[in-house]
Design a protein around this motif. Structure first.
Motif, PDB file in Angstrom:
ATOM      1  N   GLN A  67     -46.562 -16.470  35.958  1.00  0.00           N
ATOM      2  CA  GLN A  67     -45.606 -17.141  35.004  1.00  0.00           C
ATOM      3  C   GLN A  67     -46.115 -18.714  35.081  1.00  0.00           C
ATOM      4  O   GLN A  67     -46.658 -19.355  36.057  1.00  0.00           O
ATOM      5  N   ASP A  68     -46.099 -19.216  33.770  1.00  0.00           N
ATOM      6  CA  ASP A  68     -46.419 -20.608  33.635  1.00  0.00           C
ATOM      7  C   ASP A  68     -45.110 -21.567  33.547  1.00  0.00           C
ATOM      8  O   ASP A  68     -44.567 -21.297  32.502  1.00  0.00           O
ATOM      9  N   HIS A  70     -44.937 -24.496  32.564  1.00  0.00           N
ATOM     10  CA  HIS A  70     -45.090 -25.187  31.016  1.00  0.00           C
ATOM     11  C   HIS A  70     -44.351 -24.529  29.814  1.00  0.00           C
ATOM     12  O   HIS A  70     -43.810 -25.135  29.010  1.00  0.00           O
ATOM     13  N   GLU A  71     -44.331 -23.172  30.086  1.00  0.00           N
ATOM     14  CA  GLU A  71     -44.083 -22.348  28.866  1.00  0.00           C
ATOM     15  C   GLU A  71     -43.081 -21.432  29.188  1.00  0.00           C
ATOM     16  O   GLU A  71     -42.556 -20.497  28.239  1.00  0.00           O
ATOM     17  N   TYR A  72     -42.457 -21.332  30.447  1.00  0.00           N
ATOM     18  CA  TYR A  72     -41.615 -20.540  30.841  1.00  0.00           C
ATOM     19  C   TYR A  72     -40.161 -20.665  30.033  1.00  0.00           C
ATOM     20  O   TYR A  72     -39.612 -21.743  29.802  1.00  0.00           O
ATOM     21  N   GLU A  73     -39.801 -19.548  29.715  1.00  0.00           N
ATOM     22  CA  GLU A  73     -38.273 -19.347  29.028  1.00  0.00           C
ATOM     23  C   GLU A  73     -37.437 -18.591  29.935  1.00  0.00           C
ATOM     24  O   GLU A  73     -37.424 -17.648  30.376  1.00  0.00           O
ATOM     25  N   GLU A 249     -53.507 -28.960  28.109  1.00  0.00           N
ATOM     26  CA  GLU A 249     -52.565 -28.925  26.892  1.00  0.00           C
ATOM     27  C   GLU A 249     -52.889 -27.387  26.127  1.00  0.00           C
ATOM     28  O   GLU A 249     -52.242 -27.114  25.202  1.00  0.00           O
ATOM     29  N   GLY A 250     -54.052 -26.758  26.641  1.00  0.00           N
ATOM     30  CA  GLY A 250     -54.133 -25.323  26.297  1.00  0.00           C
ATOM     31  C   GLY A 250     -54.976 -25.476  24.994  1.00  0.00           C
ATOM     32  O   GLY A 250     -54.968 -24.953  24.220  1.00  0.00           O
ATOM     33  N   THR A 279     -55.435 -21.649  35.393  1.00  0.00           N
ATOM     34  CA  THR A 279     -55.505 -22.090  33.818  1.00  0.00           C
ATOM     35  C   THR A 279     -56.622 -21.851  33.790  1.00  0.00           C
ATOM     36  O   THR A 279     -57.647 -22.851  33.819  1.00  0.00           O
TER      37      THR A 279
END
Length: 328
Positions: A67-68, A70-73, A249-250, A279
């Motif tokens: 689980q990230d 930064h991007e978790y929903e 920032e990917g 990452t």
């Protein structure tokens, strides 16, 4: 730093909020006597459990390395947990913004929100809150406000769970919040927080010893995740800023920047490469391969608490790995 947030609901998660209305009406969490703590990640969940012991039910929203934050929903289960929480612990600093969305979608004037980034004093843009005279409340407050707070990181490094003094202060704040909810166990919570802080103080002494032997030694990092810990060990980050920023920032770093990074980990300029295992991409893997080919030690770090470890054991293992890489 604790705060109580009178928040207005967002359109975001509104549907979930409506779905939870029926649950709230039929199952009032305040009536069952259970103290509920919700933490954004398992790092803070573990610290909360250490302080609370069996006196609270702790839920960690992010609990797996897959689980990230930064991007978790967030989903309905997360929303329900936050809506029922007495204490919410966030990293803040933009790391776990999904928690802000959950709190705004499910306002609760009584919930205590503990924001680690605000507590750290490391973010120059963070709001400063006056808690009045707390000098007698916790002997650890002064001890944990250490000189690392004076470091200039430029853009704020939000990975404050690698700053040991901040985590000790977070534990103190958790103990205070728990003690207000369960006054009969307040001393036990405080003792648990003090014991936790003592363990981190011992690690801070070890980091100081490393700094005394290796101050100024260079390191390279794929991301700034462990920088607070490395700085406490007296080590100097020599990574091209564009490289670590691109990884965060990917995106891909420019070719010349990647080449500079490959050279850095290959020509003996750094004592070791600090590698974030959570990452990774083609460019970080190239850097890892270059370091290994050159015989440059690699120290792996993670953003989340590894399975089977508590926070203190995790940080102890990190300090051990740094010592081993430095050869002392």
């Amino acid at each position: 730093m604790t705060s109580r947030r009178p928040l207005l609901p967002l359109a975001l998660l509104a549907t979930t909020a409506l779905a939870l209305t029926g649950c709230a009406a039929s199952d009032d969490p305040a009536s069952d006597g259970v103290i509920r703590i919700v933490a954004s990640t398992n790092v803070y969940g573990d610290i909360a459990q250490t302080v609370a012991g069996d006196a609270a039910e702790v839920t960690s929203i992010i609990h797996s390395s897959t689980q990230d934050p930064h991007e978790y929903e967030a989903d309905a289960r997360d929303a329900l947990a936050v809506s029922r929480a007495d204490i919410v612990i966030v990293n803040g600093g933009g790391y776990d913004d999904f928690m802000d969305a959950l709190l705004e979608a499910h306002p609760n004037d009584a919930v205590v929100v503990i924001d680690a980034s605000q507590l750290s004093g490391l973010d120059p843009d963070a709001d400063i809150h006056d808690h009045g005279d707390e000098g007698d409340e916790d002997e650890h407050e002064g001890e944990h406000a250490d000189e690392d707070h004076d470091h200039d990181h430029g853009a704020f490094n939000e990975h404050v769970w690698y700053h040991l003094g901040t985590m000790a202060t977070v534990a103190d704040e958790i103990a205070e919040a728990l003690g207000a909810l369960d006054t009969g166990a307040a001393n036990a919570f405080r003792d648990n927080a003090i014991a936790f802080g003592d363990g981190l103080d011992a690690l801070t002494v070890r980091l100081g010893d490393i700094a005394a032997r290796h101050a100024g030694a260079g390191v390279a990092v794929t991301e700034p995740v462990p920088l607070y810990l490395l700085e406490a060990a007296g080590l100097e980050n020599r990574t091209p800023a564009e490289f670590s920023e691109a990884v965060e920032e990917g995106t891909d770093a420019p070719a010349l920047v990647v080449q500079a990074m490959l050279t850095l980990v290959s020509d003996g300029s750094v004592a070791f490469l600090a590698y974030n295992e959570q990452t990774v991409g083609p460019q970080t893997e190239r850097v890892l391969a270059a370091a290994e080919d050159a015989g440059t030690p690699v120290v792996s770090f993670t953003e989340l608490l590894p399975d089977g470890m508590d926070y203190t054991a995790w940080m102890t293992a990190n300090v051990d790995a740094v010592e081993t890489a430095l050869g002392a």
